[in-house]
Design a protein around this motif. Structure first.
Motif, PDB file in Angstrom:
ATOM      1  N   ASN A   1      -8.658  42.502  -7.872  1.00 10.55           N
ATOM      2  CA  ASN A   1      -8.210  41.310  -6.915  1.00 10.55           C
ATOM      3  C   ASN A   1      -6.703  40.742  -7.249  1.00 10.55           C
ATOM      4  OD1 ASN A   1      -8.117  38.790  -5.350  1.00 10.55           O
ATOM      5  ND2 ASN A   1     -10.566  38.617  -5.710  1.00 10.55           N
TER       6      ASN A   1
ATOM      7  N   LYS B   1      -4.431  46.774  -9.778  1.00  8.89           N
ATOM      8  CA  LYS B   1      -5.804  46.877  -9.462  1.00  8.89           C
ATOM      9  C   LYS B   1      -6.564  45.717  -9.267  1.00  8.89           C
ATOM     10  CE  LYS B   1      -6.681  47.898 -14.502  1.00  8.89           C
ATOM     11  NZ  LYS B   1      -7.213  48.700 -15.481  1.00  8.89           N
TER      12      LYS B   1
ATOM     13  N   LEU C   1     -12.957  42.643  -6.610  1.00 13.21           N
ATOM     14  CA  LEU C   1     -13.222  42.918  -5.195  1.00 13.21           C
ATOM     15  C   LEU C   1     -14.251  42.733  -4.665  1.00 13.21           C
ATOM     16  CD1 LEU C   1     -11.093  46.396  -5.691  1.00 13.21           C
ATOM     17  CD2 LEU C   1     -10.034  44.454  -4.756  1.00 13.21           C
TER      18      LEU C   1
ATOM     19  N   SER D   1      -7.039  39.245 -10.858  1.00 13.28           N
ATOM     20  CA  SER D   1      -7.602  40.335 -11.672  1.00 13.28           C
ATOM     21  C   SER D   1      -7.233  40.054 -13.282  1.00 13.28           C
ATOM     22  CB  SER D   1      -7.023  41.557 -11.412  1.00 13.28           C
ATOM     23  OG  SER D   1      -5.457  41.445 -11.172  1.00 13.28           O
TER      24      SER D   1
ATOM     25  N   ASP E   1     -11.009  50.245  -4.287  1.00 11.67           N
ATOM     26  CA  ASP E   1      -9.618  50.015  -4.948  1.00 11.67           C
ATOM     27  C   ASP E   1      -8.730  51.269  -4.800  1.00 11.67           C
ATOM     28  OD1 ASP E   1      -7.081  49.667  -6.275  1.00 11.67           O
ATOM     29  OD2 ASP E   1      -8.097  48.309  -7.869  1.00 11.67           O
TER      30      ASP E   1
END
Length: 572
Positions: free
Chosen positions: A252, A250, A225, A193, A231
């Motif tokens: 990946n 938040k 994601l 992320s 999420d």
């Protein structure tokens, strides 16, 4: 690595030759040219000996900073240059700044000015609200570096091509413009992320439809994601999770990745193989596995700008991975990789690249590990470390808090002295108290200390206890929380990494023992608030003890404030 002439021409923006001549005496050439003026023997010796001229200055919206310059040095520390950015690259940023707050504009401009000094920059406090704008400014600086480097290569290619036609026996010799391999920017990040955030910052400077983002769908698929995934952090009601936790976790959060990014005249190419890319985006774990598999890290030999973001999160992973990767940067290559050695800058051949590499470090707060890393850098242009004056953090009023000092004369002795004081004095005093020998949480910041304390409880303490660590399964967590809340376990051992990753609220607490001050100051506030999750708990029912030595200064000041922290350290 000397790329084929045709390929390079395609990679450099239009008007490159004119701008390359216009900017031939710019900050890039002065620092990264073939004969940089800052790379003197005395400067190298001073950097090696950590002999710096140190001044304290205010750097606009970046605040107070400590500036270190090699001694002796004629470099000025009194003023910052104007941002050394090619005009064509600034257009997208200026368009966004026209819609931004004056505070954001000032921060980005000041940051670009500081980065244009080519000194190392260590931002020791990066608030959530400024992280996006800070990334954008740093990425612009990196793109500027890549563009100027490639334009210099194009200009010299053109000179060599003309000379080979007109005077083939008299080719120019001053064409040293490259490193051993092509990648010149390394960005180390904790999660996929995070890489997505830096990708967004990168593409914000590449205006559509002029630029194409190649392999963008694949990147978003692999670094976002999975399709259809929700999420829970971003979909929850605001306030359910702390803001810093949402920002960090938040998306990946896989921590094993590496990707090459190639900048061309009309596109950003994701998933370029390392020896053909300009930017390496990677996690320390991902790079370490790559290096160990290939038995070398030649693609890191010519890194000229190192960026490490979210260092606070990296310390909660495995800091050894960071040290391992950095130990392989700017080393002589194991293989030639089709390098044209006549084009390599002389300071690469001399092994002087570490003296010119610019390192940019970002963290939410300082730790001994991040400060120690900064101290190892030897940039002969100098180093800048920002400073922050901390106010005491808010805690519930009326709680009986006490700081328990133990004597320690060196940081190397701190773990043993801390453990000895805990097991011979602090823990026995808890066990003698009917009140403090139950409903007690022991919060341990260091994973090594956590294992040591756990083994002691298991073998010698003779009390019921349970644990919450970063390795606890969901079933383990549920069982431990239940046992502690019901009182079947008198003590609960919690690692800081557990709380960092999970952020669970713990019920049943009446006594808190911090084996050391937590790295995250908000964790101190949170744990002192947890007793009041239970009905009928008064502040007088809660006790808090913090075990500390003078080497806990960086952690202490974030909790009690800089001024009070100084007094505590003086009295220790």
């Amino acid at each position: 690595m000397a790329a084929p002439e045709k390929e390079i021409e395609d990679e450099v923006p239009e008007g490159a030759e004119d701008e390359a001549v216009e900017n031939s005496a710019n900050g890039y050439e002065n620092h990264f040219g073939n004969t940089p003026g800052v790379l003197t023997e005395s400067a190298r010796n001073s950097a090696d000996a950590r002999s710096w001229i140190i001044t304290n200055e205010k750097l606009g919206s970046l605040g107070s900073a400590t500036i270190s310059i090699p001694e002796p040095s004629e470099a000025s520390t009194s003023s910052l240059p104007s941002p050394d950015i090619l005009e064509r690259l600034t257009t997208p940023l200026k368009d966004r700044q026209a819609k931004s707050s004056p505070k954001t504009v000032q921060l980005q401009n000041d940051l670009l000015s500081v980065l244009s000094t080519r000194r190392d920059l260590y931002l020791t406090h990066t608030p959530l609200e400024t992280r996006k704008s800070t990334r954008e400014a740093i990425v612009l600086h990196a793109l500027n570096h890549i563009t100027k480097k490639r334009r210099r290569v194009l200009k010299n290619n053109d000179r060599l091509a003309h000379a080979s036609k007109s005077t083939p026996n008299d080719l120019p010799e001053d064409v040293q413009d490259q490193g051993f391999t092509r990648p010149s920017i390394l960005i180390l990040l904790p999660f996929r992320s995070s890489a997505q955030n830096w990708f967004q910052a990168l593409t914000s400077h590449t205006p559509s439809p002029t630029y194409q983002i190649e392999n963008q769908s694949r990147f978003l698929s692999e670094y976002g994601l999975p399709s259809g995934a929700v999420d829970k952090l971003t979909s929850a009601e605001p306030g359910t999770y702390p803001a810093d936790h949402v920002d960090t976790f938040k998306g990946n959060v896989d921590d094993n990745f590496r990707i090459g990014v190639k900048m061309t005249r009309k596109s950003v190419r994701m998933f370029t193989e390392f020896y053909g890319c300009d930017i390496v985006l990677a996690s320390p774990l991902g790079l370490r596995r790559s290096i160990e598999k290939e038995k070398h890290a030649d693609y890191l030999t010519s890194i000229e700008v190192l960026i490490i973001d979210q260092m606070d999160a990296l310390t909660m992973q495995n800091w050894d991975h960071v040290k391992f990767v950095l130990s392989h940067i700017n080393k002589l290559p194991k293989e030639s990789h089709d390098t044209d050695f006549s084009r390599i800058k002389s300071w690469y051949l001399d092994g002087h690249a570490p003296y010119l590499r610019q390192s940019i470090l970002l963290t939410a707060y300082e730790t001994p590990e991040t400060r120690a890393l900064y101290n190892t850098f030897t940039n002969v242009s100098g180093k800048i470390r920002t400073e922050k004056i901390y106010a005491p953090i808010p805690v519930p009023e009326g709680i009986n808090q006490s700081l328990i000092h133990f004597d320690c004369t060196s940081p190397q002795d701190d773990p043993d002295k801390r453990f000895h004081h805990f097991t011979t004095q602090l823990l026995p005093s808890l066990l003698k108290s009917a009140v403090q020998s139950t409903n007690t949480v022991i919060f341990v910041p260091s994973s090594f200390d956590f294992i040591r304390v756990y083994n002691y409880f298991r073998k010698h303490a003779g009390v019921s206890f349970t644990i919450l660590s970063e390795y606890s399964t969901n079933q383990d967590i549920s069982r431990a929380r239940q046992a502690f809340f019901k009182g079947t376990s008198s003590f609960l051992l919690v690692s800081e990494r557990f709380h960092f990753y999970k952020r669970y609220k713990i019920r049943g607490i009446r006594n808190l023992v911090f084996y050391a001050p937590p790295d995250h100051p908000q964790f101190f506030t949170e744990y002192l608030s947890y007793p009041f999750l239970d009905d009928g708990v008064e502040a007088s029912d809660v006790t808090c003890k913090v075990l500390c030595s003078k080497f806990d200064w960086l952690r202490l000041e974030r909790i009690v404030g800089t001024e009070a922290g100084l007094e505590l350290v003086k009295g220790a």
